[in-house]
Design an enzyme around this catalytic site. Structure first.
Site, PDB file in Angstrom:
ATOM      1  N   HIS A 188      10.540 -15.717 -28.395  1.00 48.33           N
ATOM      2  CA  HIS A 188       9.969 -16.199 -27.135  1.00 48.33           C
ATOM      3  C   HIS A 188       8.592 -16.804 -27.332  1.00 48.33           C
ATOM      4  O   HIS A 188       7.643 -16.488 -26.610  1.00 48.33           O
ATOM      5  CB  HIS A 188       9.924 -15.060 -26.095  1.00 48.33           C
ATOM      6  CG  HIS A 188      10.316 -15.500 -24.732  1.00 48.33           C
ATOM      7  ND1 HIS A 188       9.681 -15.093 -23.597  1.00 48.33           N
ATOM      8  CD2 HIS A 188      11.290 -16.346 -24.314  1.00 48.33           C
ATOM      9  CE1 HIS A 188      10.236 -15.660 -22.544  1.00 48.33           C
ATOM     10  NE2 HIS A 188      11.222 -16.425 -22.956  1.00 48.33           N
ATOM     11  N   HIS A 223       4.647  -5.806 -21.460  1.00 45.25           N
ATOM     12  CA  HIS A 223       5.418  -6.625 -22.415  1.00 45.25           C
ATOM     13  C   HIS A 223       6.782  -5.933 -22.595  1.00 45.25           C
ATOM     14  O   HIS A 223       7.521  -5.759 -21.633  1.00 45.25           O
ATOM     15  CB  HIS A 223       4.590  -6.741 -23.700  1.00 45.25           C
ATOM     16  CG  HIS A 223       5.051  -7.756 -24.696  1.00 45.25           C
ATOM     17  ND1 HIS A 223       6.056  -8.663 -24.464  1.00 45.25           N
ATOM     18  CD2 HIS A 223       4.647  -8.004 -25.977  1.00 45.25           C
ATOM     19  CE1 HIS A 223       6.227  -9.421 -25.532  1.00 45.25           C
ATOM     20  NE2 HIS A 223       5.393  -9.026 -26.472  1.00 45.25           N
ATOM     21  N   GLY A 259       9.749  -5.510 -14.600  1.00 44.29           N
ATOM     22  CA  GLY A 259      10.976  -6.301 -14.728  1.00 44.29           C
ATOM     23  C   GLY A 259      10.971  -7.530 -13.826  1.00 44.29           C
ATOM     24  O   GLY A 259      11.978  -8.233 -13.736  1.00 44.29           O
ATOM     25  N   HIS A 262       6.812 -13.503 -14.510  1.00 44.22           N
ATOM     26  CA  HIS A 262       6.686 -13.978 -15.885  1.00 44.22           C
ATOM     27  C   HIS A 262       5.485 -14.889 -16.005  1.00 44.22           C
ATOM     28  O   HIS A 262       5.173 -15.636 -15.079  1.00 44.22           O
ATOM     29  CB  HIS A 262       7.959 -14.715 -16.331  1.00 44.22           C
ATOM     30  CG  HIS A 262       8.057 -14.807 -17.817  1.00 44.22           C
ATOM     31  ND1 HIS A 262       7.538 -15.857 -18.521  1.00 44.22           N
ATOM     32  CD2 HIS A 262       8.568 -13.948 -18.709  1.00 44.22           C
ATOM     33  CE1 HIS A 262       7.750 -15.644 -19.820  1.00 44.22           C
ATOM     34  NE2 HIS A 262       8.368 -14.485 -19.961  1.00 44.22           N
ATOM     35  N   ASP A 313      14.011  -8.216 -18.686  1.00 46.38           N
ATOM     36  CA  ASP A 313      13.978  -6.766 -18.823  1.00 46.38           C
ATOM     37  C   ASP A 313      14.697  -6.021 -17.702  1.00 46.38           C
ATOM     38  O   ASP A 313      15.153  -4.897 -17.901  1.00 46.38           O
ATOM     39  CB  ASP A 313      12.517  -6.283 -18.882  1.00 46.38           C
ATOM     40  CG  ASP A 313      11.845  -6.744 -20.164  1.00 46.38           C
ATOM     41  OD1 ASP A 313      12.476  -6.645 -21.216  1.00 46.38           O
ATOM     42  OD2 ASP A 313      10.692  -7.209 -20.092  1.00 46.38           O
ATOM     43  N   ARG A 338      13.762  -8.743 -31.982  1.00 47.78           N
ATOM     44  CA  ARG A 338      12.585  -9.614 -32.073  1.00 47.78           C
ATOM     45  C   ARG A 338      12.013  -9.697 -33.493  1.00 47.78           C
ATOM     46  O   ARG A 338      11.261 -10.622 -33.796  1.00 47.78           O
ATOM     47  CB  ARG A 338      11.534  -9.162 -31.062  1.00 47.78           C
ATOM     48  CG  ARG A 338      10.287 -10.011 -30.955  1.00 47.78           C
ATOM     49  CD  ARG A 338      10.580 -11.462 -30.569  1.00 47.78           C
ATOM     50  NE  ARG A 338      11.189 -11.657 -29.288  1.00 47.78           N
ATOM     51  CZ  ARG A 338      10.556 -11.774 -28.130  1.00 47.78           C
ATOM     52  NH1 ARG A 338       9.250 -11.705 -28.098  1.00 47.78           N
ATOM     53  NH2 ARG A 338      11.226 -11.981 -26.992  1.00 47.78           N
ATOM     54  N   ARG A 357      -9.517 -17.040 -35.044  1.00 43.07           N
ATOM     55  CA  ARG A 357     -10.728 -16.320 -34.678  1.00 43.07           C
ATOM     56  C   ARG A 357     -11.400 -17.112 -33.566  1.00 43.07           C
ATOM     57  O   ARG A 357     -12.240 -17.990 -33.815  1.00 43.07           O
ATOM     58  CB  ARG A 357     -11.625 -16.211 -35.910  1.00 43.07           C
ATOM     59  CG  ARG A 357     -12.709 -15.134 -35.876  1.00 43.07           C
ATOM     60  CD  ARG A 357     -13.722 -15.413 -34.816  1.00 43.07           C
ATOM     61  NE  ARG A 357     -14.880 -14.542 -34.850  1.00 43.07           N
ATOM     62  CZ  ARG A 357     -15.737 -14.453 -33.851  1.00 43.07           C
ATOM     63  NH1 ARG A 357     -15.549 -15.170 -32.744  1.00 43.07           N
ATOM     64  NH2 ARG A 357     -16.794 -13.676 -33.943  1.00 43.07           N
TER      65      ARG A 357
HETATM   66  N1  COA Z   1       5.293  -6.961  -9.178  1.00 44.56           N
HETATM   67  C1  COA Z   1       4.476  -7.172  -8.117  1.00 44.56           C
HETATM   68  N2  COA Z   1       3.626  -8.192  -8.046  1.00 44.56           N
HETATM   69  C2  COA Z   1       3.579  -9.028  -9.097  1.00 44.56           C
HETATM   70  C3  COA Z   1       4.406  -8.870 -10.215  1.00 44.56           C
HETATM   71  C4  COA Z   1       5.285  -7.788 -10.231  1.00 44.56           C
HETATM   72  N3  COA Z   1       6.099  -7.566 -11.268  1.00 44.56           N
HETATM   73  N4  COA Z   1       4.164  -9.842 -11.105  1.00 44.56           N
HETATM   74  C5  COA Z   1       3.212 -10.610 -10.568  1.00 44.56           C
HETATM   75  N5  COA Z   1       2.869 -10.111  -9.350  1.00 44.56           N
HETATM   76  C6  COA Z   1       1.853 -10.633  -8.461  1.00 44.56           C
HETATM   77  C7  COA Z   1       0.481 -10.215  -8.943  1.00 44.56           C
HETATM   78  O1  COA Z   1       0.088  -8.976  -8.418  1.00 44.56           O
HETATM   79  C8  COA Z   1      -0.363 -11.347  -8.461  1.00 44.56           C
HETATM   80  O2  COA Z   1      -0.577 -11.175  -7.098  1.00 44.56           O
HETATM   81  P1  COA Z   1      -1.999 -11.563  -6.434  1.00 44.56           P
HETATM   82  O3  COA Z   1      -2.142 -13.045  -6.680  1.00 44.56           O
HETATM   83  O4  COA Z   1      -1.857 -11.176  -5.026  1.00 44.56           O
HETATM   84  O5  COA Z   1      -3.020 -10.760  -7.199  1.00 44.56           O
HETATM   85  C9  COA Z   1       0.542 -12.554  -8.622  1.00 44.56           C
HETATM   86  O6  COA Z   1       1.882 -12.050  -8.559  1.00 44.56           O
HETATM   87  C10 COA Z   1       0.320 -13.270  -9.950  1.00 44.56           C
HETATM   88  O7  COA Z   1       0.524 -12.334 -11.006  1.00 44.56           O
HETATM   89  P2  COA Z   1      -0.312 -12.288 -12.346  1.00 44.56           P
HETATM   90  O8  COA Z   1      -0.499 -10.859 -12.765  1.00 44.56           O
HETATM   91  O9  COA Z   1      -1.541 -13.133 -12.260  1.00 44.56           O
HETATM   92  O10 COA Z   1       0.672 -12.994 -13.339  1.00 44.56           O
HETATM   93  P3  COA Z   1       0.589 -12.915 -14.899  1.00 44.56           P
HETATM   94  O11 COA Z   1       1.070 -14.207 -15.410  1.00 44.56           O
HETATM   95  O12 COA Z   1      -0.716 -12.442 -15.382  1.00 44.56           O
HETATM   96  O13 COA Z   1       1.605 -11.732 -15.207  1.00 44.56           O
HETATM   97  C11 COA Z   1       3.357 -10.482 -15.920  1.00 44.56           C
HETATM   98  C12 COA Z   1       2.828 -11.891 -15.764  1.00 44.56           C
HETATM   99  C13 COA Z   1       4.705 -10.546 -16.612  1.00 44.56           C
HETATM  100  C14 COA Z   1       2.386  -9.625 -16.772  1.00 44.56           C
HETATM  101  C15 COA Z   1       3.496  -9.856 -14.522  1.00 44.56           C
HETATM  102  O14 COA Z   1       4.414 -10.603 -13.737  1.00 44.56           O
HETATM  103  C16 COA Z   1       3.892  -8.405 -14.604  1.00 44.56           C
HETATM  104  O15 COA Z   1       3.038  -7.526 -14.782  1.00 44.56           O
HETATM  105  N6  COA Z   1       5.234  -8.119 -14.464  1.00 44.56           N
HETATM  106  C17 COA Z   1       5.705  -6.770 -14.607  1.00 44.56           C
HETATM  107  C18 COA Z   1       5.830  -6.385 -16.078  1.00 44.56           C
HETATM  108  C19 COA Z   1       6.995  -7.077 -16.750  1.00 44.56           C
HETATM  109  O16 COA Z   1       8.076  -7.138 -16.216  1.00 44.56           O
HETATM  110  N7  COA Z   1       6.739  -7.552 -17.959  1.00 44.56           N
HETATM  111  C20 COA Z   1       7.750  -8.186 -18.781  1.00 44.56           C
HETATM  112  C21 COA Z   1       7.529  -9.668 -18.858  1.00 44.56           C
HETATM  113  S1  COA Z   1       8.882 -10.463 -19.669  1.00 44.56           S
END
Ligand code: COA
Length: 376
Positions: A188, A223, A259, A262, A313, A338, A357
């Site tokens: 990925h 992750h 889950g 993204h 996931d 992976r 770096r």
């Molecule tokens: N549940 C609830 N709200 C979520 C969410 C989730 N799984 N994923 C994103 N959001 C919300 C955030 O709270 C944020 O809301 P806000 O703007 O009101 O603060 C908005 O959506 C944007 O999210 P952000 O955290 O900035 O996105 P990101 O790109 O940093 O995060 C992930 C991406 C994957 C880390 C995030 O979606 C997440 O934590 N998901 C759950 C963990 C997961 O499934 N990980 C596996 C990825 S393959």
């Protein structure tokens, strides 16, 4: 916007290009996944996991004889060295299986050190073959006291894992589900664990160190750990109605729903679309349809309330659960897959290496007058 401003605005390097790679594209124009130019849908429909791993690590799709030789090679590499068996026996029963793999990888690095002969390709193949063996050997030793023979030679990597875990040959549906899941998790692009492997490899350290760093990075809930956390969530609800109420409360309290969401995909995760029908089929086959109905309701609520879609996931959690894989082993199964992507990236990083770096924007105090300890 200059890059520094962009990083500060988004955080977490979101949207920042951190290097070049010829291995994978994720979400080009918001969607799609390709390994070395091949669409994930085609690979999932036609390939064995070993075929995909070969593509990633060796750079091209194998022909019939290359694949046969590769599969045979991986089968022959499934024997655990006695010293590694002893190491696995010494790891406590209550350890997290991700720590088992991280430790097993590190220990193997002391037994079969990287040299010009025992090179990165040999080690990549060895780790591919041994991760399922390490995991199931440690698990069975502590569950049953049995010294498991992991040298099952006539099964694919995924089927061998299920065979060693469940103590029986998997059904056709089970073997198909694990094949598919391993393909979907294989690679990925610059995700956190892969980037971590590349940063580590870029210091010119050994191959095992890069993979240990990747395993440690994958373990976190944001992750790879999300599939375990998604299962914990699903198991909390006994009905779709209870799930809806629970989700609304979580969202009201700004709790992350594991889950979902993204960093790169904006409309859907193509891997989720591929695995979801298998979650349904396995749930029905194992009498756990209610779990699937809970999941569907959560998906519906997340889309309605937050416009968020399930990532790979979410439905993988149901697939693994219905395959009889303990929840704590979900992320280790991700590692089994992976390792192929990580290996490809370490090899690519080394081929055109530059120390990674970056710089940081300093936000600490202005220069200060130093005062000696006795005068403070
Ligand atoms: N549940 C609830 N709200 C979520 C969410 C989730 N799984 N994923 C994103 N959001 C919300 C955030 O709270 C944020 O809301 P806000 O703007 O009101 O603060 C908005 O959506 C944007 O999210 P952000 O955290 O900035 O996105 P990101 O790109 O940093 O995060 C992930 C991406 C994957 C880390 C995030 O979606 C997440 O934590 N998901 C759950 C963990 C997961 O499934 N990980 C596996 C990825 S393959």
């Amino acid at each position: 916007m200059v890059i520094a401003e962009k990083i500060l605005k988004t955080g977490g390097l979101a949207g920042i290009t951190a290097g070049q790679s010829a291995i994978c594209t994720v979400g080009l124009m918001g969607q799609g996944l390709n390994y070395r130019g091949f669409g994930i849908e085609d690979l999932a429909a036609s390939c064995t996991f070993e075929e995909v791993a070969y593509l990633l690590i060796y750079g091209h799709l194998p022909n019939v004889s290359e694949l046969a030789a590769y599969q045979q090679q991986l089968c022959q590499l499934r024997h655990l060295p006695v010293a590694l068996q002893q190491c696995l026996q010494a790891i406590p029963k209550n350890a997290h299986p991700m720590d088992v793999l991280r430790t097993g990888c590190s220990f193997l690095g002391t037994l079969e050190q990287e040299t010009s002969e025992h090179n990165q390709f040999v080690i990549a193949d060895r780790l591919m073959a041994l991760f399922p063996a390490m995991l199931t050997y440690w698990y069975q030793f502590h569950q049953t006291g049995n010294d498991l023979d992991t040298a099952v030679t006539d099964l694919s990597l995924g089927a061998m894992f299920l065979h060693c875990l469940l103590g029986r040959e998997p059904s056709a549906l089970e073997a198909e589900a694990i094949r598919l899941s391993l393909i979907l998790y294989a690679e990925h692009e610059f995700n956190a664990s892969t980037f971590s492997a590349r940063v580590t490899a870029a210091t010119q350290t050994d191959f095992y160190s890069a993979i240990c760093a990747a395993i440690g990075t994958l373990r976190g809930n944001l992750h790879g750990g999300a599939n375990e956390a998604a299962m914990d969530l699903l198991e909390k609800f006994t009905s779709p109605e209870a799930a809806e109420l629970g989700l609304l409360s979580m969202l009201a309290n700004k709790v992350l729903v594991m889950g979902f969401g993204h960093r790169v995909y904006t409309t859907h995760d193509p891997r989720s679309d591929i695995i979801k029908p298998y979650a349904k089929a396995l749930a029905i086959a194992t009498g756990k349809e209610s779990l699937y109905l809970v999941a569907e309701r959560i998906e519906h609520v997340m889309m309605r309330e937050k416009k968020l879609f399930p990532n790979v996931d979410f439905y993988s959690a149901i697939v693994y659960h219905c395959l009889g894989i303990p929840t704590a082993m979900f992320t280790p199964v991700f590692v089994m897959s992976r390792i192929s992507g990580w290996a490809a990236h370490v090899i690519e990083q080394r081929a055109n290496n530059k120390l990674i770096r970056p710089a940081s924007d300093y936000i600490g105090p202005d220069p200060q007058v130093f005062v000696c300890l006795q005068d403070r």
